[in-house]
Design an enzyme around this catalytic site. Structure first.
Site, PDB file in Angstrom:
ATOM      1  N   PRO A  72     -41.992  12.717  19.396  1.00  0.00           N
ATOM      2  CA  PRO A  72     -41.138  13.472  18.466  1.00  0.00           C
ATOM      3  C   PRO A  72     -39.719  12.934  18.315  1.00  0.00           C
ATOM      4  O   PRO A  72     -38.907  13.563  17.643  1.00  0.00           O
ATOM      5  CB  PRO A  72     -41.113  14.865  19.104  1.00  0.00           C
ATOM      6  CG  PRO A  72     -41.268  14.615  20.562  1.00  0.00           C
ATOM      7  CD  PRO A  72     -42.086  13.360  20.708  1.00  0.00           C
ATOM      8  N   CYS A  73     -39.402  11.743  18.855  1.00  0.00           N
ATOM      9  CA  CYS A  73     -37.996  11.334  18.870  1.00  0.00           C
ATOM     10  C   CYS A  73     -37.401  11.187  17.473  1.00  0.00           C
ATOM     11  O   CYS A  73     -36.209  11.323  17.294  1.00  0.00           O
ATOM     12  CB  CYS A  73     -37.821  10.055  19.679  1.00  0.00           C
ATOM     13  SG  CYS A  73     -38.827   8.695  19.104  1.00  0.00           S
ATOM     14  N   ARG A  74     -38.227  10.915  16.472  1.00  0.00           N
ATOM     15  CA  ARG A  74     -37.667  10.752  15.127  1.00  0.00           C
ATOM     16  C   ARG A  74     -38.011  11.913  14.201  1.00  0.00           C
ATOM     17  O   ARG A  74     -37.695  11.888  13.024  1.00  0.00           O
ATOM     18  CB  ARG A  74     -38.185   9.440  14.510  1.00  0.00           C
ATOM     19  CG  ARG A  74     -37.816   8.187  15.283  1.00  0.00           C
ATOM     20  CD  ARG A  74     -36.417   7.706  14.989  1.00  0.00           C
ATOM     21  NE  ARG A  74     -36.227   7.460  13.554  1.00  0.00           N
ATOM     22  CZ  ARG A  74     -35.059   7.591  12.930  1.00  0.00           C
ATOM     23  NH1 ARG A  74     -33.996   7.978  13.583  1.00  0.00           N
ATOM     24  NH2 ARG A  74     -34.973   7.344  11.642  1.00  0.00           N
TER      25      ARG A  74
END
Lengths: 312, 335
Positions: free
Chosen positions: A256-258
């Protein structure tokens, strides 16, 4: 697991423990969700797309900031009729996709790319030879690598036991589709199925998608083989294999980092077209975007509202 | 569409699925609580109506199928009814050794499970709580040294002798008028959306002369009689085949013929698309049943079948989870 990934997990876990969950909405500003907005958007998804439901998961893994009966969302037994890699070949031939992030080359695809639409009606009945090859190869791999590997000899083969000895059933009222429909017929595509779940990632303040794959006889797919059903742009970069926050075992997950940044871009595009995005529709937008990562997994995200295409 | 008149009505078998979480919980139960106690354990299976034209649904065992250690009992299963997880009572026979597993008298286990269904039909319990009609059993051996699990499901079905004969079967959309189909879709969606009925898998469909459809509980059977209305016997059909009803109809037919003396049955195989009633995937069929002699006497228990086929033949399944459960391997992969 790679060391950097482990270090990051430890860091993330610590931050999650000592920070309180987001309570102020930053949906339009940052593309992220507060806990209560996640529950709101989840309730809306469950009511519009009833194949999704809330679950509570493992009692020992419950998150105190989420309601006990609304820990995560799941839809089970979702068909995946062919591998993403083979779809991409056709797709590129048809003109390719729109990238949102050309400058830093993250490879996120625009939500208006149409991988689902491009796989026309014929996919039901006329699998291409490429698809068949891929699916065959992967079925053969999956058994030795996951179910036993090098210890294979230790595990008794059930076929040797002939344990059907005391089962004498001869009933004409049993319909036998497996026998009737799969007599070495190469035209039958081996359908994989997926359980797709959405959890709330407290660190990134976004939803996170998890995939549990099964082969055509509903045997568990090794998470690495799940990568065959992920768009090849994402397979090695953004899809990782980690412990599920609410279920036992390792599962593939879209990292989910982006997510926040991508959702922010989608929201900006909608607003520039005069559409005011509502927070309870977040998961529909999110799942539409996730469809570009896993184009052949046919989970439900039916759209019953204007996505901002009015200006077209 | 449909099959030749007078053909034997054939049912598509139930298929099982066991989630990894079930084996995790069984292992911890076995190590921490059960020890060598191998008495039968009550479990809960879950299923839902078919929701895709090319894919049947399974009867699934999840980690919550097993009640965990007592402290968790109170907090377990907080969501009482979940439309995608209709619960079915089952029994697990987990043996201590592979030898015991292989030597289990499968036929008598199946018969005793079938007798429970038979007794519930005669006592009327199956009318009050229809989930008991789909009662199932699982035999298993958990090899915790190798993290291998051997198992075999049975979905006991009372065998009608002579078998039911099929008169016709076709998509509900062809059998019903368009007004009836629309009214029935609405009624089914309401039934599936109400938390009190969403997981009730057997029901009655009343279609009045003005084409309006109503869904009723089995216990309202009497009030559905004598109006000249059409009556369909409906059930959540996990199977997707276009010419065959799924397995749960078998024991339902046994109930219909023994309890209500119906000889010509019109049944509705209720199926969905993307979670909503779909009358082109749902089927309406018509079948003749002749009540077998002796069925009025509840001491006579009919024959039962139902050991699961896997890949077209009967036999155990085996799953090895050493990669996910073996502490040694986990330590190596984490290093």
């Amino acid at each position: 697991m790679v060391l950097t990934q482990k270090l990051h997990e430890a860091f993330k876990g610590t931050v999650e423990r000592i920070t309180s969950p987001r309570t102020v909405s930053a949906f339009k500003e940052k593309g992220v969700l507060s806990v209560s907005e996640f529950v709101l958007a989840g309730d809306n998804l469950v009511s519009k797309c009833p194949t999704w439901s809330w679950e509570s998961g493992e009692p020992s893994k419950r998150k105190p900031y989420l309601p006990v009966d609304k820990q995560f969302l799941i839809t089970r037994n979702v068909p995946c009729l062919r591998r993403a890699a083979s779809v991409e070949e056709e797709y590129e031939a048809g003109g390719g996709e729109v990238q949102l992030d050309n400058e830093d080359d993250d490879g996120w695809l625009a939500t208006h790319g149409k991988p689902k639409e491009t796989k026309s009606d014929e996919d039901d009945n006329l699998p291409s030879m490429d698809t068949l090859e891929i699916s065959k190869r992967s079925t053969i791999q999956s058994i030795p690598t996951y179910f036993g590997g090098e210890e294979e000899e230790d595990i008794p083969d059930m076929a040797e036991f002939e344990d059907s000895d005391n089962v004498l059933e001869n009933d004409p009222a049993i319909f036998q589709p497996l026998v009737a429909q799969e007599p070495d017929d190469d035209n039958i595509l081996r359908t994989r199925t997926y359980d797709v779940s959405i959890t709330y990632d407290k660190y990134y303040q976004t939803p996170r998608v998890w995939l549990t794959g099964y082969d055509e006889s509903r045997g568990l797919l090794q998470p690495e083989l799940v990568l065959e059903d992920v768009s090849q742009d994402h397979a090695r970069k953004t899809v990782t294999i980690e412990d599920h926050p609410h279920l036992p075992g390792k599962h593939a997950s879209v990292h989910p980092c982006r997510h926040g940044a991508v959702m922010k871009k989608i929201i900006d595009v909608l607003m520039s077209r005069g559409v005011e995005p509502e927070v309870d529709k977040y998961l529909f937008l999110f799942l539409k975007f996730v469809a570009s990562v896993i184009p052949t997994i046919e989970y439900d995200y039916t759209m019953d509202f204007d996505l901002g295409s009015s200006s077209n | 569409m449909g099959e030749e008149k007078g053909a034997i009505l054939q049912f598509a078998p139930f298929q099982s699925h066991v989630d990894e979480g079930f084996w995790h919980r069984l292992s911890s139960l076995k190590l921490n609580k059960l020890g060598i106690d191998d008495s039968p354990i009550p479990i809960t299976g879950y299923y839902a109506p078919c929701s895709h034209a090319q894919l049947s649904n399974h009867l699934s065992l999840l980690s919550e199928s097993l009640l965990a250690e007592s402290s968790e009992l109170a907090t377990l299963q907080p969501s009482a009814s979940n439309r995608n997880k209709c619960s079915v009572p089952g029994t697990l026979h987990n043996t201590n050794t592979l030898e015991a597993y292989l030597n289990i008298d499968k036929q008598s286990l199946l018969s005793s499970e079938a007798k429970k269904i038979w007794d519930d039909i005669h006592s009327g319990k199956a009318v009050e709580d229809s989930t008991v009609l789909s009662r199932f059993l699982v035999i298993s051996f958990a090899d915790l040294k190798r993290w291998s699990f051997y198992y075999w499901f049975a979905f006991p079905a009372l065998v009608l002798e002579p078998a039911a004969t099929l008169i016709n079967i076709k998509p509900a959309l062809q059998w019903l008028s368009s007004v009836e189909a629309e009214s029935l879709s609405t009624a089914c969606n309401e039934w599936r959306n109400s938390s009190s009925t969403a997981d009730v898998p057997f029901f009655l469909v009343n279609i009045a002369s003005d084409s309006s459809a109503r869904i009723r509980h089995l216990k309202d059977w009497e009030t559905c009689q004598g109006h000249g209305d059409k009556l369909l016997y409906g059930f959540y059909d996990p199977c997707h085949f276009p010419n065959n009803p799924g397995w749960p109809l078998r024991n339902f037919l046994a109930l219909i013929s023994t309890r209500w003396n119906v000889e010509r049955v019109q049944f509705l195989c209720y199926r969905e698309n993307r979670g909503f009633a779909d009358m082109s995937l749902s089927l309406v069929g018509e079948a003749d049943i002749s009540v077998p002699p002796g069925w009025k006497d509840n001491r006579h228990v009919p024959n039962a079948v139902g050991w699961e086929f896997s890949m077209g033949k009967k036999g155990s399944k085996c799953v090895n989870l050493s990669k996910a459960m073996d502490p040694l391997r986990l330590a190596v992969s984490a290093a």
